[in-house]
Design a protein around this motif. Structure first.
Motif, PDB file in Angstrom:
ATOM      1  N   ILE A 122       7.962   4.824  -7.124  1.00  0.00           N
ATOM      2  CA  ILE A 122       7.283   3.804  -7.954  1.00  0.00           C
ATOM      3  C   ILE A 122       6.073   3.633  -7.058  1.00  0.00           C
ATOM      4  N   SER A 123       4.886   3.689  -7.795  1.00  0.00           N
ATOM      5  CA  SER A 123       3.486   3.500  -7.145  1.00  0.00           C
ATOM      6  C   SER A 123       3.479   2.193  -6.385  1.00  0.00           C
ATOM      7  N   TRP A 124       2.240   1.902  -5.756  1.00  0.00           N
ATOM      8  CA  TRP A 124       2.244   0.742  -4.922  1.00  0.00           C
ATOM      9  C   TRP A 124       1.962  -0.331  -5.845  1.00  0.00           C
ATOM     10  N   THR A 184       0.783  -1.304   0.121  1.00  0.00           N
ATOM     11  CA  THR A 184       0.217  -0.185   0.152  1.00  0.00           C
ATOM     12  C   THR A 184       1.060   1.307  -0.053  1.00  0.00           C
ATOM     13  N   TYR A 185       2.270   1.237   0.052  1.00  0.00           N
ATOM     14  CA  TYR A 185       3.177   2.280   0.103  1.00  0.00           C
ATOM     15  C   TYR A 185       3.668   2.723  -1.103  1.00  0.00           C
ATOM     16  N   VAL A 186       3.716   3.911  -1.480  1.00  0.00           N
ATOM     17  CA  VAL A 186       4.437   4.604  -2.577  1.00  0.00           C
ATOM     18  C   VAL A 186       6.109   4.413  -2.042  1.00  0.00           C
ATOM     19  N   MET A 187       6.749   4.173  -3.045  1.00  0.00           N
ATOM     20  CA  MET A 187       8.162   3.783  -2.308  1.00  0.00           C
ATOM     21  C   MET A 187       9.336   4.698  -3.079  1.00  0.00           C
ATOM     22  N   GLY A 188      10.227   5.272  -2.490  1.00  0.00           N
ATOM     23  CA  GLY A 188      11.171   6.200  -3.131  1.00  0.00           C
ATOM     24  C   GLY A 188      12.387   5.911  -2.718  1.00  0.00           C
ATOM     25  N   TRP A 189      13.262   6.183  -3.750  1.00  0.00           N
ATOM     26  CA  TRP A 189      14.896   6.257  -3.587  1.00  0.00           C
ATOM     27  C   TRP A 189      15.220   7.962  -3.480  1.00  0.00           C
ATOM     28  N   PHE A 190      16.265   8.055  -2.555  1.00  0.00           N
ATOM     29  CA  PHE A 190      16.382   9.361  -2.348  1.00  0.00           C
ATOM     30  C   PHE A 190      18.104   9.236  -2.231  1.00  0.00           C
ATOM     31  N   THR A 243       9.669  15.475   2.587  1.00  0.00           N
ATOM     32  CA  THR A 243       8.590  15.749   3.358  1.00  0.00           C
ATOM     33  C   THR A 243       7.414  14.877   3.223  1.00  0.00           C
ATOM     34  N   GLU A 244       7.413  14.425   1.781  1.00  0.00           N
ATOM     35  CA  GLU A 244       6.247  13.688   1.400  1.00  0.00           C
ATOM     36  C   GLU A 244       6.190  12.073   1.864  1.00  0.00           C
ATOM     37  N   TYR A 245       7.519  11.775   2.491  1.00  0.00           N
ATOM     38  CA  TYR A 245       7.671  10.277   2.989  1.00  0.00           C
ATOM     39  C   TYR A 245       7.700  10.166   4.502  1.00  0.00           C
ATOM     40  N   ARG A 251       1.047   8.295   1.108  1.00  0.00           N
ATOM     41  CA  ARG A 251       0.344   9.099   0.228  1.00  0.00           C
ATOM     42  C   ARG A 251      -0.126   8.419  -1.024  1.00  0.00           C
ATOM     43  N   LEU A 252      -0.808   8.886  -1.961  1.00  0.00           N
ATOM     44  CA  LEU A 252      -1.139   8.175  -2.990  1.00  0.00           C
ATOM     45  C   LEU A 252      -0.150   8.751  -4.253  1.00  0.00           C
ATOM     46  N   ARG A 253       0.177  10.021  -4.233  1.00  0.00           N
ATOM     47  CA  ARG A 253       0.952  10.754  -5.321  1.00  0.00           C
ATOM     48  C   ARG A 253       2.517  10.189  -5.123  1.00  0.00           C
TER      49      ARG A 253
END
Length: 124
Positions: free
Chosen positions: A51-53, A31-37, A109-111, A101-103
């Motif tokens: 990447i989206s869920w 259910t999570y949007v996953m990101g790399w920073f 700050t969105e994570y 979040r869905l976006r």
């Protein structure tokens, strides 16, 4: 709640490749949007990829587009970042992050959850 652990970092020559992995705990990973920073010394943490869920949508920073690829396996609770044609300027600590979040967020700050990071060093 989700806990994230990155792996796969290391030292590589310019032009080489690395594959980072992020293992997530918890039953709600899908259910999570996953990101790399990533964060280089003396610089702010910056967006790399998201990447989206479902895995159906991705977005990349311009600096890595065409060289990096993000993917996820919801059955294994993992998200990966395949990095090709690495450059010295890709040297940084790479962090995996999860967002409720869905976006497809590109700002830190969105994570909501972060891993401890894995070092990637690209030599020239």
């Amino acid at each position: 709640q989700v806990q994230l652990v990155e792996s796969g970092g290391g030292l590589v020559q310019a032009g080489g490749s690395l594959r980072l992995s992020c293992a997530a705990s918890g039953r709600t990973f899908s259910t999570y949007v996953m990101g790399w920073f990533r964060q280089a010394p003396g610089k702010e943490r910056e967006f790399v990829a998201v990447i989206s869920w479902s895995g159906g949508s991705t977005q990349y920073a311009d600096s890595v587009k065409g060289r990096f690829a993000i993917s996820r396996d919801n059955a294994k609770n993992t998200v990966n970042l395949t990095m090709n044609s690495l450059r010295p300027e890709d040297t940084a600590v790479y962090y995996c992050a999860a967002s409720v979040r869905l976006r497809l967020g590109v700002r830190t700050t969105e994570y909501d959850y972060w891993g401890q990071g894995t070092q990637v060093t690209v030599s020239s």
